[in-house]
Design a protein around this motif. Structure first.
Motif, PDB file in Angstrom:
ATOM      1  N   TYR A   1      -6.523  -9.940   1.902  1.00  0.00           N
ATOM      2  CA  TYR A   1      -6.093  -9.669   0.528  1.00  0.00           C
ATOM      3  C   TYR A   1      -5.239  -8.404   0.473  1.00  0.00           C
ATOM      4  N   THR A   2      -5.645  -7.380   1.212  1.00  0.00           N
ATOM      5  CA  THR A   2      -4.888  -6.131   1.255  1.00  0.00           C
ATOM      6  C   THR A   2      -3.499  -6.368   1.820  1.00  0.00           C
ATOM      7  N   ARG A   3      -3.395  -7.146   2.899  1.00  0.00           N
ATOM      8  CA  ARG A   3      -2.082  -7.442   3.469  1.00  0.00           C
ATOM      9  C   ARG A   3      -1.191  -8.161   2.457  1.00  0.00           C
ATOM     10  N   GLY A   4      -1.753  -9.115   1.740  1.00  0.00           N
ATOM     11  CA  GLY A   4      -0.978  -9.834   0.728  1.00  0.00           C
ATOM     12  C   GLY A   4      -0.472  -8.914  -0.374  1.00  0.00           C
ATOM     13  N   CYS A   5      -1.347  -8.036  -0.848  1.00  0.00           N
ATOM     14  CA  CYS A   5      -0.948  -7.073  -1.883  1.00  0.00           C
ATOM     15  C   CYS A   5       0.133  -6.134  -1.349  1.00  0.00           C
ATOM     16  N   ALA A   6      -0.037  -5.684  -0.105  1.00  0.00           N
ATOM     17  CA  ALA A   6       0.922  -4.749   0.492  1.00  0.00           C
ATOM     18  C   ALA A   6       2.284  -5.402   0.677  1.00  0.00           C
ATOM     19  N   GLU A   7       2.311  -6.624   1.153  1.00  0.00           N
ATOM     20  CA  GLU A   7       3.591  -7.315   1.352  1.00  0.00           C
ATOM     21  C   GLU A   7       4.322  -7.484   0.024  1.00  0.00           C
ATOM     22  N   GLU A   8       3.587  -7.826  -1.015  1.00  0.00           N
ATOM     23  CA  GLU A   8       4.197  -7.987  -2.344  1.00  0.00           C
ATOM     24  C   GLU A   8       4.752  -6.653  -2.838  1.00  0.00           C
ATOM     25  N   PHE A   9       3.977  -5.585  -2.695  1.00  0.00           N
ATOM     26  CA  PHE A   9       4.417  -4.274  -3.169  1.00  0.00           C
ATOM     27  C   PHE A   9       5.605  -3.761  -2.372  1.00  0.00           C
ATOM     28  N   LEU A  10       5.548  -3.841  -1.041  1.00  0.00           N
ATOM     29  CA  LEU A  10       6.627  -3.322  -0.207  1.00  0.00           C
ATOM     30  C   LEU A  10       7.938  -4.059  -0.475  1.00  0.00           C
ATOM     31  N   ALA A  11       7.857  -5.350  -0.726  1.00  0.00           N
ATOM     32  CA  ALA A  11       9.059  -6.115  -1.063  1.00  0.00           C
ATOM     33  C   ALA A  11       9.626  -5.647  -2.402  1.00  0.00           C
ATOM     34  N   ARG A  12       8.760  -5.494  -3.379  1.00  0.00           N
ATOM     35  CA  ARG A  12       9.178  -5.053  -4.717  1.00  0.00           C
ATOM     36  C   ARG A  12       9.766  -3.647  -4.681  1.00  0.00           C
ATOM     37  N   ALA A  13       9.206  -2.786  -3.828  1.00  0.00           N
ATOM     38  CA  ALA A  13       9.656  -1.398  -3.720  1.00  0.00           C
ATOM     39  C   ALA A  13      10.866  -1.251  -2.801  1.00  0.00           C
ATOM     40  N   LYS A  14      11.258  -2.362  -2.165  1.00  0.00           N
ATOM     41  CA  LYS A  14      12.364  -2.329  -1.194  1.00  0.00           C
ATOM     42  C   LYS A  14      12.109  -1.245  -0.136  1.00  0.00           C
TER      43      LYS A  14
ATOM     44  N   PRO B   1      11.416   0.612   3.406  1.00  0.00           N
ATOM     45  CA  PRO B   1      12.050   0.465   4.711  1.00  0.00           C
ATOM     46  C   PRO B   1      11.118  -0.223   5.703  1.00  0.00           C
ATOM     47  N   GLN B   2      11.717  -0.871   6.691  1.00  0.00           N
ATOM     48  CA  GLN B   2      10.897  -1.537   7.708  1.00  0.00           C
ATOM     49  C   GLN B   2      10.128  -0.503   8.515  1.00  0.00           C
ATOM     50  N   GLY B   3       9.064  -0.946   9.123  1.00  0.00           N
ATOM     51  CA  GLY B   3       8.268  -0.060   9.953  1.00  0.00           C
ATOM     52  C   GLY B   3       6.831  -0.512  10.033  1.00  0.00           C
ATOM     53  N   VAL B   4       6.030   0.322  10.656  1.00  0.00           N
ATOM     54  CA  VAL B   4       4.599   0.078  10.780  1.00  0.00           C
ATOM     55  C   VAL B   4       3.900   0.903   9.710  1.00  0.00           C
ATOM     56  N   TYR B   5       3.085   0.231   8.918  1.00  0.00           N
ATOM     57  CA  TYR B   5       2.385   0.880   7.809  1.00  0.00           C
ATOM     58  C   TYR B   5       0.879   0.811   8.023  1.00  0.00           C
ATOM     59  N   SER B   6       0.212   1.832   7.545  1.00  0.00           N
ATOM     60  CA  SER B   6      -1.231   1.820   7.402  1.00  0.00           C
ATOM     61  C   SER B   6      -1.484   1.812   5.899  1.00  0.00           C
ATOM     62  N   VAL B   7      -2.224   0.809   5.433  1.00  0.00           N
ATOM     63  CA  VAL B   7      -2.444   0.620   4.004  1.00  0.00           C
ATOM     64  C   VAL B   7      -3.933   0.810   3.722  1.00  0.00           C
ATOM     65  N   ALA B   8      -4.248   1.789   2.885  1.00  0.00           N
ATOM     66  CA  ALA B   8      -5.639   2.102   2.560  1.00  0.00           C
ATOM     67  C   ALA B   8      -5.897   1.804   1.081  1.00  0.00           C
ATOM     68  N   VAL B   9      -7.015   1.130   0.820  1.00  0.00           N
ATOM     69  CA  VAL B   9      -7.414   0.788  -0.543  1.00  0.00           C
ATOM     70  C   VAL B   9      -8.687   1.563  -0.878  1.00  0.00           C
ATOM     71  N   TRP B  10      -8.673   2.212  -2.032  1.00  0.00           N
ATOM     72  CA  TRP B  10      -9.814   3.009  -2.491  1.00  0.00           C
ATOM     73  C   TRP B  10     -10.256   2.542  -3.869  1.00  0.00           C
ATOM     74  N   ARG B  11     -11.547   2.526  -4.077  1.00  0.00           N
ATOM     75  CA  ARG B  11     -12.126   2.330  -5.409  1.00  0.00           C
ATOM     76  C   ARG B  11     -12.983   3.557  -5.671  1.00  0.00           C
ATOM     77  N   GLY B  12     -12.418   4.463  -6.462  1.00  0.00           N
ATOM     78  CA  GLY B  12     -13.079   5.755  -6.646  1.00  0.00           C
ATOM     79  C   GLY B  12     -13.099   6.483  -5.314  1.00  0.00           C
ATOM     80  N   PRO B  13     -14.229   7.073  -4.943  1.00  0.00           N
ATOM     81  CA  PRO B  13     -14.298   7.799  -3.674  1.00  0.00           C
ATOM     82  C   PRO B  13     -14.603   6.900  -2.469  1.00  0.00           C
ATOM     83  N   THR B  14     -14.719   5.596  -2.693  1.00  0.00           N
ATOM     84  CA  THR B  14     -15.111   4.668  -1.630  1.00  0.00           C
ATOM     85  C   THR B  14     -13.908   3.926  -1.068  1.00  0.00           C
ATOM     86  N   ARG B  15     -13.744   3.993   0.260  1.00  0.00           N
ATOM     87  CA  ARG B  15     -12.677   3.230   0.902  1.00  0.00           C
ATOM     88  C   ARG B  15     -13.110   1.780   0.987  1.00  0.00           C
ATOM     89  N   VAL B  16     -12.287   0.897   0.447  1.00  0.00           N
ATOM     90  CA  VAL B  16     -12.563  -0.540   0.434  1.00  0.00           C
ATOM     91  C   VAL B  16     -12.092  -1.180   1.731  1.00  0.00           C
TER      92      VAL B  16
END
Length: 85
Positions: free
Chosen positions: A46-59, A61-76
């Motif tokens: 799910y995180t990868r899907g959200c990230a791909e959608e956002f990165l495309a929308r934000a145009k 740059p290509q590269g290797v990304y680390s994508v972190a999701v947080w809900r409050g102080p907890t890393r999801v």
């Protein structure tokens, strides 16, 4: 429930040539998708899907990304992503 019952912060770090990570984007979403199914595999997918959608929308740059999701102080979830732009 309030309008922000599933508020999450998603941080997008892009790997630099020297190996360091730089936070290039941050978004806040109100989304319950991480809780539709249980388990790490679903959260990562799910995180990868959200990230791909956002990165495309934000145009972003290509590269290797680390994508972190947080809900409050907890890393999801944190995933690595090769983005081709």
């Amino acid at each position: 429930m309030t309008d922000t019952a599933y508020l999450h912060r998603i941080e997008y770090f892009r790997r630099q040539g020297n190996g360091s990570l730089v936070c290039e984007h941050v978004e806040t979403v109100d989304d319950h998708g991480w809780y539709i199914e249980r388990g790490k595999e679903w959260k990562a997918r799910y995180t990868r899907g959200c990230a791909e959608e956002f990165l495309a929308r934000a145009k972003a740059p290509q590269g290797v990304y680390s994508v972190a999701v947080w809900r409050g102080p907890t890393r999801v979830c944190t995933v690595g992503l090769h983005w081709s732009g």
